[in-house]
Design an enzyme around this catalytic site. Structure first.
Site, PDB file in Angstrom:
ATOM      1  N   LYS A  54      33.148  28.925  48.255  1.00 16.19           N
ATOM      2  CA  LYS A  54      33.048  29.385  46.862  1.00 16.19           C
ATOM      3  C   LYS A  54      33.341  28.222  45.915  1.00 16.19           C
ATOM      4  O   LYS A  54      32.665  28.040  44.903  1.00 16.19           O
ATOM      5  CB  LYS A  54      34.001  30.566  46.628  1.00 16.19           C
ATOM      6  CG  LYS A  54      33.483  31.833  47.289  1.00 16.19           C
ATOM      7  CD  LYS A  54      34.494  32.963  47.362  1.00 16.19           C
ATOM      8  CE  LYS A  54      33.901  34.090  48.218  1.00 16.19           C
ATOM      9  NZ  LYS A  54      34.816  35.209  48.445  1.00 16.19           N
TER      10      LYS A  54
ATOM     11  N   GLN B 293      40.770  36.540  47.199  1.00 14.46           N
ATOM     12  CA  GLN B 293      40.090  36.612  48.500  1.00 14.46           C
ATOM     13  C   GLN B 293      40.698  37.743  49.333  1.00 14.46           C
ATOM     14  O   GLN B 293      41.905  37.779  49.542  1.00 14.46           O
ATOM     15  CB  GLN B 293      40.215  35.259  49.223  1.00 14.46           C
ATOM     16  CG  GLN B 293      39.461  35.193  50.527  1.00 14.46           C
ATOM     17  CD  GLN B 293      37.949  35.354  50.370  1.00 14.46           C
ATOM     18  OE1 GLN B 293      37.342  34.764  49.470  1.00 14.46           O
ATOM     19  NE2 GLN B 293      37.342  36.174  51.205  1.00 14.46           N
TER      20      GLN B 293
ATOM     21  N   ASP C  99      33.964  39.752  41.293  1.00 16.75           N
ATOM     22  CA  ASP C  99      33.624  40.381  42.572  1.00 16.75           C
ATOM     23  C   ASP C  99      32.990  41.764  42.353  1.00 16.75           C
ATOM     24  O   ASP C  99      32.396  42.323  43.267  1.00 16.75           O
ATOM     25  CB  ASP C  99      34.893  40.556  43.437  1.00 16.75           C
ATOM     26  CG  ASP C  99      34.975  39.527  44.558  1.00 16.75           C
ATOM     27  OD1 ASP C  99      33.923  38.954  44.910  1.00 16.75           O
ATOM     28  OD2 ASP C  99      36.086  39.313  45.084  1.00 16.75           O
TER      29      ASP C  99
END
Ligand code: NDP
Length: 277
Positions: free
Chosen positions: A52, A96, A119
């Site tokens: 990422k 995460q 997200d």
């Protein structure tokens, strides 16, 4: 039969985003900055976080990483999220997953400001998706829609069957296909006659979490099969939820694992990072 090349399509998207960022820089616009938080050092998570950060660098946006020890308390994590929510430089926040067991995932997801929820897991983002409002889309399902569109697969009016109803894949996937005017059926562990239901599908999206479970017996001749699953086999190779060798010759389109849906998730995360800026 056409193999959908997720690597190529994700690269196309990242290049489009890179060009967009160059334009933004030339115009003197504010450049996004993604905060990536990892708690503990699960090796798979470290790989995802690294990828990422690399993607941010590639498209030219900022990233800040916060690597917290495994024993970080929930309150400490929430305080960091609060600080990032209030930091004007930070435009996107990603924690995460999975987080260690002593931290409640839902509490964390809800604490991230909906304006920075890249997200797309916050209930506000999910709600916006459901009622057709603009908002952050969950990255993996949004990536599947891009794979279909950019491969010329028509969704409108098609029988779409999604296997799996998780909050991060199956449910948002179904709603996105519905938004594209597909006729959508959602299957799960309590579905009766799974094979028969899947055989109706023009577009079959598989997010079941079971290696190679979907064989040609589940697939209509000429269907488009999208495999979201990812598993590491004993020989170290990756495979999906679909038995690719068995299914491929019966399809019009199919995604491989690796190199199908996987690379799209990060491309769509980057797309979310450029939203609302
Ligand atoms: P979950 O385990 O959360 O969900 C699996 C779903 O499949 C559940 O809804 C479950 O039903 C259903 N299911 C399980 N067994 C059966 C069965 N025998 N028949 C019918 N339905 C069944 O998984 P995720 O949605 O998180 O992930 C799915 C897969 O996608 C995994 O392999 C994961 O690794 C992969 N993945 C890949 C990503 C990528 O970037 N490529 C991103 C995210 C996930 P029920 O609800 O009834 O239990």
């Amino acid at each position: 039969m056409q193999i959908i090349d997720g690597k190529k399509i994700s690269q196309e998207i990242k290049d489009e985003l890179k060009a967009k960022v160059e334009m933004m820089k030339a115009n003197g616009d504010k450049i996004p900055c993604l905060a990536v938080i990892q708690v503990g050092n699960d090796p798979a998570s470290s790989v995802y976080v690294g990828n990422k950060k690399k993607a941010c660098e590639y498209i030219g946006i900022g990233s800040k990483s916060y690597e917290l020890p495994e024993e970080t308390s929930q309150d400490e994590l929430l305080s960091l999220i609060d600080a990032l929510n209030n930091d004007d430089e930070i435009t996107g926040i990603l924690v995460q997953l999975p987080v260690p067991k002593h931290i409640d995932e839902d509490t964390i997801i809800r604490r991230i400001s909906p304006n920075k929820d890249v997200d797309g897991f916050h209930p506000m983002s999910v709600g916006a998706l459901l009622i057709g409002e603009d908002g952050f889309l969950s990255c993996t399902p949004a990536g599947v829609i891009q794979l279909l569109k950019r491969s010329g697969v028509e969704i409108a009016g098609k029988e779409c069957v999604v296997i799996g109803r998780s909050n991060i894949v199956g449910k948002p996937m179904s709603v996105l296909l519905l938004r594209e005017n597909g006729t959508v059926t959602i299957c799960h562990s309590r579905t009766k006659n799974l094979k028969e239901v899947c055989k109706r599908a023009d577009i079959l999206v598989v997010a079941i979490g079971k290696p190679k479970m979907i064989t040609s017996e589940y697939v209509k001749e000429g269907a488009c099969v999208i495999d979201v699953g990812i598993h590491r086999m004993e020989n170290g190779k990756l495979c999906g939820d679909v038995d690719f060798e068995d299914v491929a010759e019966h399809c019009s389109f199919i995604t491989p694992v690796p190199g199908g849906v996987g690379p799209m998730t990060i491309a769509m995360l980057m797309n979310n990072c450029l939203k609302n800026i």
